[in-house]
Design an enzyme around this catalytic site. Structure first.
Site, short mmCIF file in Angstrom:
data_model
loop_
_atom_site.label_atom_id
_atom_site.label_comp_id
_atom_site.label_asym_id
_atom_site.label_seq_id
_atom_site.Cartn_x
_atom_site.Cartn_y
_atom_site.Cartn_z
N ILE A 282 -33.64 10.37 26.80
CA ILE A 282 -32.17 10.35 26.69
C ILE A 282 -31.58 11.74 26.60
CG2 ILE A 282 -32.02 8.05 25.67
CD1 ILE A 282 -31.91 9.33 22.93
N GLY A 288 -36.98 20.33 22.61
CA GLY A 288 -37.84 19.58 23.51
C GLY A 288 -37.17 18.29 23.93
N ASP A 400 -25.34 26.78 13.88
CA ASP A 400 -25.36 26.45 15.31
C ASP A 400 -24.44 25.27 15.61
OD1 ASP A 400 -26.14 26.99 17.89
OD2 ASP A 400 -27.97 25.79 17.80
#
Length: 491
Positions: A282, A288, A400
């Site tokens: 998905i 990763g 982030d």
């Protein structure tokens, strides 16, 4: 009495055998236990099962005029897609305590199963009920103001909440306490107080062959004994299996954190994702690939798999576990557990039906975000950041914040994800010099240039994210071939 090392209870139901990880597990039922008052002045009950466990309940549903018939065990009638384990539940007007005695001392994984089966999800007044209670394990409150409907994403949906517990005197106590919050008289008198569907307790320290459950799980590595020691053990294992590749971690980054997650075996996750089949993929990020999977209890999850080309290493993997496992908020993604086996590092999250905010704004998801929805998303992200910065026991700077790290559930509620770069924020220091990490275009100038870290770093990133959400334009993609989003807004 022989010491036990597991506990499986089908709360409010009869004995039930459930297939888990290719093994048959017997969940002992307590449906025959009335649990409430038989006289007006009798407001407590204690029950001890034949095998090392029991329950106690206190309080009466005093607003129920027929107190002798008050329901302390609930069952769902009619057709339902819920697994049988979740169609029954035990509830209490005040305090519900399950205890297991004669347990072997050591560290245990405690999984609490819930499903709200007394409220509805329609437009009638029966959908207006709110059930809020606290959860205690070994006398320590592990969840405050727990709401099954919010945790599961709706009524009539199963959810499993994992914890860790340390048994030092052969006794494990799990207590649910109604603190007077939520609704009490609608949709029905007596429909309030704690409710639990099942309890599942397994040891971290050994393979358990008692209680009807046989497992071939590998030994769990130090979970629940304190994050600094846990990190040390994990690093030793990774070093021995030569999956460090020269990277180092700093145990100080994890001081004060307490792990509240469970470990999955690689076999479990392969079964859940159909051996990481491409059709279940998905997404893919710096960590990763991400795969959709379904656990044996029916829980749909998202499994992140650390790739050999990952920009994030062992340190970020451990940071992700250490940070998100001890934080719980409606606007933070929930971590179900992790897997550390051989050279495989995986994280198991709740599944978010509408992928990322970036996909909704800039991708081909087909979602149409109207202004009220965009406003709701912006407010939800702000609430998540406020919790990280000011309201949680640990003050966290995410470092982030961007559209790809905000996920959307089926109702387009936002949840902040990807805590691999997160850092603890020290209240007594307004600026902390640190190694700069994050995404160019979202980093505050004082942080990008000089490495000064404070919660203002996330506030700046949030401002960029607001501009993207309002304008629908990507800050990392030049506008008119030369102008970035900030310049475009100024002009």
């Amino acid at each position: 009495m022989t010491a036990a090392c597991s506990l499986h209870v089908n709360c409010g139901g009869n004995d039930l055998t459930v297939r888990e990880n290719e093994q048959s597990v017997l969940y002992e039922g307590d449906a025959h236990v009335h649990g409430g008052a038989t006289k007006l002045y009798d407001a407590a009950r204690l029950y001890k099962a034949a095998r090392n466990w029991g329950l106690s309940t206190t309080g009466d549903f005093m607003d129920d005029s027929n107190f002798q018939d008050a329901q302390y065990a609930e069952s769902l009638q009619g057709n339902t897609r819920l697994p049988t384990l979740y169609t029954t539940a035990r509830l209490s007007p005040l305090t519900l305590t399950y205890f297991s005695h004669c347990l072997e001392n050591g560290e245990y994984s405690v999984k609490l199963h819930f499903a709200e089966i007394q409220f509805t999800n329609d437009s009638t007044y029966k959908s207006l009920g709110r059930r809020i209670f606290d959860i205690y394990i070994q006398g320590r409150r592990v969840r405050k103001d727990f709401n099954i409907e919010d945790e599961a994403g709706g009524v009539g949906r199963p959810v499993v909440v994992p914890f860790n517990a340390s048994v030092t005197d052969s006794i494990l106590e799990i207590r649910f306490y109604w603190a007077g919050k939520g609704t009490t008289r609608f949709p029905k008198k007596g429909v309030y107080g704690p409710l639990v569907s099942a309890i599942d307790v397994d040891p971290h320290f050994k393979t358990c062959s008692m209680g009807g459950k046989k497992s071939n799980k590998a030994v769990y590595i130090g979970v629940g004994i304190g994050v600094p020691f846990l990190v040390f053990l994990i690093l030793v294992v990774l070093w021995r299996k030569k999956c460090f590749k020269g990277r180092k971690t700093n145990d100080k980054d994890f001081e004060g954190m307490e792990l509240k997650t469970i470990s999955f075996s690689l076999k479990q996750l392969k079964i859940a994702t159909n051996n990481f089949k491409d059709s279940n993929k998905i997404g893919e990020g710096g960590f990763g690939p991400v795969f959709k999977g379904t656990l044996s209890d029916g829980t749909v999850v998202a499994v992140k798999q650390l790739s050999s080309r990952s920009k994030q290493g062992n340190r970020e993997f451990l940071t992700e576990i250490g940070v998100i496992s001890c934080l719980h908020h409606p606007n933070l993604v929930k971590l179900h557990g992790c897997c550390i086996e051989g050279d495989q590092l995986l994280l198991v999250y709740e599944y978010m039906e509408n992928n990322s905010l970036a996909n909704a704004l800039f991708g081909k998801s087909g979602l149409m975000l109207d202004w009220p929805t965009r406003f709701k998303i912006c407010i939800g992200i702000a609430r998540g950041l406020a919790f990280l910065h000011d309201e949680s026991s640990l003050k966290i700077v995410h470092r982030d914040i961007k559209a790809t790290n905000v996920l959307l559930d089926k109702d387009l509620n936002p949840k902040i994800s990807d805590f691999g770069l997160a850092r603890l924020h020290e209240d007594d220091k307004s600026h902390v010099s640190t190694r700069v990490a994050g995404t160019i275009g979202y980093m505050a100038p004082e942080y990008a240039l000089w490495g000064h870290l404070s919660d203002k770093v996330d506030v700046y990133s949030y401002g960029i994210l607001l501009l993207e959400t309002v304008s629908g334009k990507n800050n990392t993609v030049p506008i008119n071939d030369s102008i970035c989003l900030l310049d475009w807004v100024r002009f």
